[in-house]
Design a protein around this motif. Structure first.
Motif, PDB file in Angstrom:
ATOM      1  N   TRP A 153       0.823  -1.210   0.000  1.00 37.01           N
ATOM      2  CA  TRP A 153       0.000   0.000   0.000  1.00 37.01           C
ATOM      3  C   TRP A 153       0.853   1.254   0.000  1.00 37.01           C
ATOM      4  O   TRP A 153       2.005   1.251   0.402  1.00 37.01           O
ATOM      5  CB  TRP A 153      -0.876   0.032   1.256  1.00 37.01           C
ATOM      6  CG  TRP A 153      -1.691  -1.191   1.451  1.00 37.01           C
ATOM      7  CD1 TRP A 153      -1.300  -2.354   2.052  1.00 37.01           C
ATOM      8  CD2 TRP A 153      -3.028  -1.391   1.031  1.00 37.01           C
ATOM      9  NE1 TRP A 153      -2.319  -3.253   2.031  1.00 37.01           N
ATOM     10  CE2 TRP A 153      -3.399  -2.689   1.416  1.00 37.01           C
ATOM     11  CE3 TRP A 153      -3.961  -0.584   0.379  1.00 37.01           C
ATOM     12  CZ2 TRP A 153      -4.653  -3.212   1.168  1.00 37.01           C
ATOM     13  CZ3 TRP A 153      -5.209  -1.103   0.138  1.00 37.01           C
ATOM     14  CH2 TRP A 153      -5.551  -2.396   0.522  1.00 37.01           C
TER      15      TRP A 153
ATOM     16  N   PRO B  19       2.506   4.063   1.546  1.00 38.21           N
ATOM     17  CA  PRO B  19       2.907   4.080   2.953  1.00 38.21           C
ATOM     18  C   PRO B  19       2.390   5.286   3.727  1.00 38.21           C
ATOM     19  O   PRO B  19       2.277   5.229   4.955  1.00 38.21           O
ATOM     20  CB  PRO B  19       4.435   4.085   2.886  1.00 38.21           C
ATOM     21  CG  PRO B  19       4.758   4.634   1.546  1.00 38.21           C
ATOM     22  CD  PRO B  19       3.644   4.213   0.630  1.00 38.21           C
ATOM     23  N   ILE B  20       2.103   6.378   3.032  1.00 33.56           N
ATOM     24  CA  ILE B  20       1.665   7.601   3.716  1.00 33.56           C
ATOM     25  C   ILE B  20       0.149   7.611   3.910  1.00 33.56           C
ATOM     26  O   ILE B  20      -0.354   7.943   4.984  1.00 33.56           O
ATOM     27  CB  ILE B  20       2.064   8.854   2.891  1.00 33.56           C
ATOM     28  CG1 ILE B  20       3.553   8.820   2.539  1.00 33.56           C
ATOM     29  CG2 ILE B  20       1.691  10.128   3.631  1.00 33.56           C
ATOM     30  CD1 ILE B  20       4.467   8.783   3.722  1.00 33.56           C
ATOM     31  N   LEU B  21      -0.585   7.249   2.857  1.00 27.44           N
ATOM     32  CA  LEU B  21      -2.035   7.456   2.877  1.00 27.44           C
ATOM     33  C   LEU B  21      -2.822   6.228   3.348  1.00 27.44           C
ATOM     34  O   LEU B  21      -3.853   6.365   3.997  1.00 27.44           O
ATOM     35  CB  LEU B  21      -2.514   7.849   1.465  1.00 27.44           C
ATOM     36  CG  LEU B  21      -1.875   9.126   0.918  1.00 27.44           C
ATOM     37  CD1 LEU B  21      -2.266   9.323  -0.537  1.00 27.44           C
ATOM     38  CD2 LEU B  21      -2.301  10.336   1.755  1.00 27.44           C
ATOM     39  N   ASP B  22      -2.373   5.044   2.973  1.00 29.16           N
ATOM     40  CA  ASP B  22      -3.182   3.850   3.239  1.00 29.16           C
ATOM     41  C   ASP B  22      -2.685   3.023   4.429  1.00 29.16           C
ATOM     42  O   ASP B  22      -3.473   2.564   5.247  1.00 29.16           O
ATOM     43  CB  ASP B  22      -3.226   2.946   2.001  1.00 29.16           C
ATOM     44  CG  ASP B  22      -3.948   3.596   0.828  1.00 29.16           C
ATOM     45  OD1 ASP B  22      -4.747   4.514   1.071  1.00 29.16           O
ATOM     46  OD2 ASP B  22      -3.716   3.186  -0.317  1.00 29.16           O
ATOM     47  N   ARG B  23      -1.383   2.813   4.507  1.00 29.84           N
ATOM     48  CA  ARG B  23      -0.876   1.869   5.508  1.00 29.84           C
ATOM     49  C   ARG B  23      -1.159   2.258   6.953  1.00 29.84           C
ATOM     50  O   ARG B  23      -1.375   1.375   7.786  1.00 29.84           O
ATOM     51  CB  ARG B  23       0.615   1.608   5.286  1.00 29.84           C
ATOM     52  CG  ARG B  23       0.810   0.361   4.441  1.00 29.84           C
ATOM     53  CD  ARG B  23       2.232   0.050   4.157  1.00 29.84           C
ATOM     54  NE  ARG B  23       3.030  -0.169   5.346  1.00 29.84           N
ATOM     55  CZ  ARG B  23       4.350  -0.314   5.326  1.00 29.84           C
ATOM     56  NH1 ARG B  23       4.974  -0.236   4.171  1.00 29.84           N
ATOM     57  NH2 ARG B  23       5.024  -0.512   6.421  1.00 29.84           N
ATOM     58  N   PRO B  24      -1.175   3.565   7.277  1.00 30.92           N
ATOM     59  CA  PRO B  24      -1.500   3.903   8.672  1.00 30.92           C
ATOM     60  C   PRO B  24      -2.878   3.395   9.104  1.00 30.92           C
ATOM     61  O   PRO B  24      -3.129   3.212  10.295  1.00 30.92           O
ATOM     62  CB  PRO B  24      -1.440   5.429   8.686  1.00 30.92           C
ATOM     63  CG  PRO B  24      -0.487   5.772   7.590  1.00 30.92           C
ATOM     64  CD  PRO B  24      -0.740   4.755   6.510  1.00 30.92           C
ATOM     65  N   LEU B  25      -3.765   3.133   8.123  1.00 34.82           N
ATOM     66  CA  LEU B  25      -5.101   2.634   8.458  1.00 34.82           C
ATOM     67  C   LEU B  25      -5.124   1.115   8.586  1.00 34.82           C
ATOM     68  O   LEU B  25      -6.155   0.527   8.909  1.00 34.82           O
ATOM     69  CB  LEU B  25      -6.095   3.074   7.387  1.00 34.82           C
ATOM     70  CG  LEU B  25      -6.285   4.597   7.298  1.00 34.82           C
ATOM     71  CD1 LEU B  25      -6.956   4.985   5.993  1.00 34.82           C
ATOM     72  CD2 LEU B  25      -7.115   5.084   8.474  1.00 34.82           C
ATOM     73  N   ALA B  26      -3.992   0.470   8.286  1.00 33.94           N
ATOM     74  CA  ALA B  26      -3.834  -0.988   8.440  1.00 33.94           C
ATOM     75  C   ALA B  26      -4.887  -1.805   7.684  1.00 33.94           C
ATOM     76  O   ALA B  26      -5.481  -2.726   8.247  1.00 33.94           O
ATOM     77  CB  ALA B  26      -3.823  -1.367   9.917  1.00 33.94           C
TER      78      ALA B  26
ATOM     79  N   MET C 137     -14.613  -0.351   7.475  1.00 36.85           N
ATOM     80  CA  MET C 137     -13.753   0.494   6.647  1.00 36.85           C
ATOM     81  C   MET C 137     -14.532   0.884   5.399  1.00 36.85           C
ATOM     82  O   MET C 137     -15.321   0.084   4.883  1.00 36.85           O
ATOM     83  CB  MET C 137     -12.474  -0.263   6.284  1.00 36.85           C
ATOM     84  CG  MET C 137     -11.463   0.602   5.577  1.00 36.85           C
ATOM     85  SD  MET C 137      -9.818  -0.153   5.580  1.00 36.85           S
ATOM     86  CE  MET C 137      -9.163   0.501   7.105  1.00 36.85           C
TER      87      MET C 137
ATOM     88  N   LEU D  43      -9.725   6.484   1.898  1.00 37.15           N
ATOM     89  CA  LEU D  43      -9.986   5.311   2.715  1.00 37.15           C
ATOM     90  C   LEU D  43     -10.124   5.765   4.167  1.00 37.15           C
ATOM     91  O   LEU D  43      -9.333   6.594   4.630  1.00 37.15           O
ATOM     92  CB  LEU D  43      -8.794   4.362   2.574  1.00 37.15           C
ATOM     93  CG  LEU D  43      -8.890   2.966   3.146  1.00 37.15           C
ATOM     94  CD1 LEU D  43      -9.996   2.173   2.465  1.00 37.15           C
ATOM     95  CD2 LEU D  43      -7.548   2.256   2.986  1.00 37.15           C
TER      96      LEU D  43
ATOM     97  N   ARG E 227     -11.742   4.657   8.381  1.00 37.14           N
ATOM     98  CA  ARG E 227     -12.506   3.802   9.299  1.00 37.14           C
ATOM     99  C   ARG E 227     -13.768   4.545   9.719  1.00 37.14           C
ATOM    100  O   ARG E 227     -13.743   5.766   9.873  1.00 37.14           O
ATOM    101  CB  ARG E 227     -11.648   3.444  10.507  1.00 37.14           C
ATOM    102  CG  ARG E 227     -10.472   2.556  10.104  1.00 37.14           C
ATOM    103  CD  ARG E 227      -9.717   2.009  11.293  1.00 37.14           C
ATOM    104  NE  ARG E 227      -8.690   1.078  10.861  1.00 37.14           N
ATOM    105  CZ  ARG E 227      -8.316  -0.017  11.523  1.00 37.14           C
ATOM    106  NH1 ARG E 227      -8.874  -0.308  12.677  1.00 37.14           N
ATOM    107  NH2 ARG E 227      -7.383  -0.811  11.056  1.00 37.14           N
TER     108      ARG E 227
ATOM    109  N   MET F  53      -1.848  10.259   8.740  1.00 39.51           N
ATOM    110  CA  MET F  53      -3.251   9.852   8.587  1.00 39.51           C
ATOM    111  C   MET F  53      -3.885   9.505   9.930  1.00 39.51           C
ATOM    112  O   MET F  53      -5.108   9.486  10.056  1.00 39.51           O
ATOM    113  CB  MET F  53      -3.356   8.645   7.644  1.00 39.51           C
ATOM    114  CG  MET F  53      -3.150   8.979   6.177  1.00 39.51           C
ATOM    115  SD  MET F  53      -4.394  10.109   5.505  1.00 39.51           S
ATOM    116  CE  MET F  53      -5.741   8.981   5.182  1.00 39.51           C
ATOM    117  N   LYS F  54      -3.056   9.231  10.905  1.00 36.01           N
ATOM    118  CA  LYS F  54      -3.577   8.913  12.234  1.00 36.01           C
ATOM    119  C   LYS F  54      -4.276  10.111  12.877  1.00 36.01           C
ATOM    120  O   LYS F  54      -4.984   9.955  13.874  1.00 36.01           O
ATOM    121  CB  LYS F  54      -2.449   8.430  13.145  1.00 36.01           C
ATOM    122  CG  LYS F  54      -1.787   7.137  12.677  1.00 36.01           C
ATOM    123  CD  LYS F  54      -2.510   5.942  13.248  1.00 36.01           C
ATOM    124  CE  LYS F  54      -1.701   4.679  13.052  1.00 36.01           C
ATOM    125  NZ  LYS F  54      -2.400   3.493  13.516  1.00 36.01           N
TER     126      LYS F  54
END
Lengths: 387, 159
Positions: A129, A131-138, B106, B119, B121, B150-151
Motif C-alpha cells: 500500500w 505508505p503515507i495514505l493507506d498503511r497507517p489505516l492498516a 472500513m 480510505l 474507518r 493519517m492517524k
C-alpha cells in the motif's frame, strides 16, 4: 512481427505448502513442458520467469534464485512481474521474445511459493500500500476486495447467491484437474453462504486459497512450429494495461483497465465481437465476484449481466460460453504467478484437445485468458486460437 | 514425489527459520507535507485542482496523471472534511487470518467538493451491512495532539 505458437505446457500440483523449493517446483513444471513439446534445454533460446512479490518466497530478487530450475542458467533470462497480473504477463513477455524475432523458442516459467511466508502470506500484502495514505489505516487486501465486491453488488443489485454460484461452478470444474488444491464436486451455494465471514460481504469460500506451485509454457516461431505439430495453437493477440495506484479515484464497479487490455488483444487478434468470436474464457478469479467483474471487463457481456449469464448456465463447461473450465483459481488454487497454468496453459490444453476430463465439448477454436493484479489496477490478456 | 502430501503446517518439511527484517522512514513528499501541515492546524482538508481538466484531487497531488501537467499553488483548495460513502466492508479477520477483537468498518469516502475519495474507518454499530450513500464527517484528533499523519483522522462518523 512473427506469428507465435504454443508447443508445450506444464504445471505442478498446487498445494498450501509443498516440500519442494521454488526452483524445484520450477524444474518440475519446466520438465513437463519440455517433454510435452519433445525438446530439451538446449533447444530453448531464451527464458522468461514470472514470479510475483519477493516477500512470498522471502528471497529478494528471487528471479536469480529460481533461474537454474527454470532452464535459465547460461541463457538470456529475464524476470517480469506485476503482482497477480504476472500469470498472463509472463507469457506476453515470452510472446514478444518470439514475435520480435530475437528467439525462435522461448520458455516461460511461472513460480510462487507463498507457503514460505509465515504466519500467512497476507502478511506480505500489508506492504504493497501507499505508505503515507493507506498503511497507517492498516487495511489488507481482503478488506479492499470486500469493498469492491460490495460496490459491484450494490451498483447492479446483485444477490450474494449469484456470486457464490461462481465458487460452486469453479470448485466443481476443478474435479478432474490433476493439479487442483480445492476441487469439490459436492459443494453447494449454501456451503458458500454459510462459510465464515472474513470481511463482509466476503466469506471464506468466496476466496481462492494461497498456494505453492509452478507452471511452464513453450512458445515457438511460425518458422519452426511445423517441426513439432501439424495443428498449432497460436497466440493470436496480447494486451496489457495498468491504471494508477490511486485506486480511490476509480468507481470500482467496472475494471476499465481490463477493457483497455482486452481491446488491445482483440484488435491484434482480429476479434470484432468478443461475445460471438470467443468460444471460452479463463477470466482471473481469485475471488468469485472477480470472474463476473472480469467477464464484463473482457467485454464478453454487458455491465451487470455476468451474474445473470452465470445463473442461466451459460458459463458452465457445457454452456454456450464456458468460464474457467480449468476450475480457475477458486478450484485449482492461487499461487499467484503460477496461475498461468489455468489462465494460459489451460487455453492451450483445451484448444489442443489435451484437457482430459476438463475438455470443453464442441471443439473450441478461440479462448481468452486474463489476469489481474497490483492494487486493483493491472490487467493482462492473451487470446489463443487453434489452426 | 511429495505432491500428494497435504501439509498445512509450514514447519512440517525440514526448514531453516529466517526473516527479511528492514525498517523504513517514508517521507510524506511535497504534496503530503502540505496536506498534513494544513491538517495539523485546521479541521478541513486540502485538495488540488488540475489547471487543464479541472479534476480536484484528494488527497492533493503535485501533478495530474492524465493531463500530465503540474498543479500550481493557486489551484490548491480547502474542502470540508466530510463526504459520502461509496462502498464499505466490515472486517472480521486481520492480515494474519486471525479474528479481530472488534470488527472494523472500513469505507471508501467520496470527499465533498472533490473528485476523489479517501480510505477511512467508520465509527458505527451498523456492522455487516451496506452503508453506501451514508454522509460522514471526519473526527480529528485534538489539534495539540496532531502529528501530521493519517492517524490524525481518528475515524469518520455519520452526521
Amino acid at each position: 512481427m512473427n506469428d507465435v505458437a504454443v508447443i508445450g505446457a506444464g504445471m505442478t500440483v498446487f498445494q498450501r505448502r509443498l516440500k519442494e523449493t521454488g526452483k524445484e517446483l520450477s524444474y518440475l513444471a519446466t520438465k513437463m513442458a519440455l517433454e510435452e513439446a519433445g525438446i530439451t534445454k538446449k533447444d530453448i533460446d531464451m527464458v522468461v520467469m514470472g514470479s510475483a512479490p519477493d516477500a512470498f518466497d522471502g528471497i529478494h530478487q528471487k528471479g536469480e534464485n529460481l533461474l537454474d530450475g527454470a532452464a535459465g542458467a547460461g541463457k538470456p533470462y529475464v524476470r517480469v512481474f506485476n503482482g497477480g497480473g504476472t500469470g498472463v504477463f509472463a507469457p506476453i513477455a515470452g510472446w514478444w521474445h518470439v514475435a520480435s524475432g530475437v528467439a525462435d523458442i522461448a520458455l516461460v516459467v511461472c513460480e510462487e511459493k507463498m507457503g514460505n511466508c509465515y504466519p500467512h502470506p497476507q502478511t506480505a500484502f500489508r506492504h504493497i500500500w501507499d505508505p503515507i495514505l493507506d498503511r497507517p489505516l492498516a487495511p489488507n487486501l481482503v478488506w479492499l476486495f470486500a469493498m469492491e465486491m460490495n460496490r459491484y453488488m450494490t451498483k447492479y443489485n446483485i444477490k450474494k447467491e449469484d456470486i457464490a454460484r461462481v465458487a460452486v461452478k469453479n470448485k466443481r470444474n476443478a474435479v478432474g484437474h490433476p493439479c487442483a488444491q480445492l476441487p469439490d464436486e459436492k459443494i453447494t451455494i449454501e456451503d458458500v453462504l454459510n462459510s465464515e465471514m472474513m470481511a463482509w460481504p466476503v466469506q471464506r469460500l468466496d476466496i481462492s486459497p494461497p498456494s505453492d506451485g509452478a507452471s511452464a509454457l513453450i512458445l515457438c516461431s511460425k518458422d519452426k512450429v511445423r517441426q513439432f505439430t501439424d495443428d498449432p495453437v497460436w497466440v493470436d493477440g496480447v494486451g496489457w494495461n495498468i491504471d494508477s495506484t490511486m485506486w480511490t479515484n476509480r468507481d470500482l464497479c467496472f475494471p476499465r483497465y481490463v477493457a483497455n487490455a482486452a481491446r488491445m488483444a482483440y484488435k491484434m487478434a482480429g476479434i470484432h465481437n468478443p461475445r460471438k468470436d470467443i468460444d471460452f474464457a479463463e477470466p482471473y478469479d481469485p475471488f468469485d465476484y472477480k470472474e463476473l467483474h472480469h467477464m464484463e471487463g473482457l467485454l464478453l457481456c454487458n455491465k451487470g449481466e455476468a451474474p445473470i449469464l452465470t445463473r442461466e448456465g451459460v458459463t458452465e463447461r457445457d454452456g454456450d460460453m464456458p468460464m474457467c473450465p480449468s476450475g480457475g483459481l477458486m478450484g485449482v488454487g492461487n499461487p499467484i504467478a503460477a496461475t498461468m497454468g489455468q489462465k494460459v496453459c489451460e487455453l492451450y490444453w483445451q484448444l489442443a484437445g489435451k484437457a482430459g476430463k476438463r475438455q470443453i465439448p464442441g471443439d473450441p477454436l478461440v479462448g481468452v485468458g486474463q489476469a489481474w493484479g497490483d492494487i486493483m489496477q493491472m490487467a493482462t490478456v492473451a487470446v489463443l486460437r487453434r489452426g | 514425489m511429495t505432491f500428494l502430501e497435504k501439509q498445512t503446517d509450514p514447519t512440517t518439511p525440514m526448514h531453516w527459520n529466517g526473516d527479511m527484517q528492514a525498517d523504513y522512514f517514508y517521507s510524506n513528499g511535497v504534496a503530503g507535507d502540505k496536506f498534513f501541515k494544513h491538517l495539523m492546524k485546521k479541521d478541513t482538508f486540502l485538495a488540488s485542482m488540475c489547471p487543464e481538466c479541472g479534476v480536484v484531487f484528494i488527497p492533493p497531488r503535485l501533478y495530474c496523471e492524465d493531463c500530465f501537467c503540474g498543479i500550481p499553488d493557486e489551484n490548491w483548495v480547502e474542502v470540508k472534511a466530510q463526504g459520502v460513502i461509496r462502498t464499505n466492508t466490515t472486517a472480521m479477520m486481520d492480515a494474519h487470518n486471525e479474528p479481530l477483537e472488534e470488527p472494523v468498518v472500513m469505507a471508501l469516502i467520496e470527499i465533498d467538493e472533490t473528485d476523489g475519495a479517501m480510505l477511512g474507518r467508520i465509527k458505527t454499530d451498523m456492522l455487516g451491512m451496506d452503508l453506501t450513500g451514508m454522509m460522514v464527517k471526519a473526527k480529528l484528533r485534538p489539534k495539540k495532539e496532531r502529528e501530521g499523519t493519517m492517524k490524525d483522522i481518528l475515524y469518520f462518523e455519520p452526521y
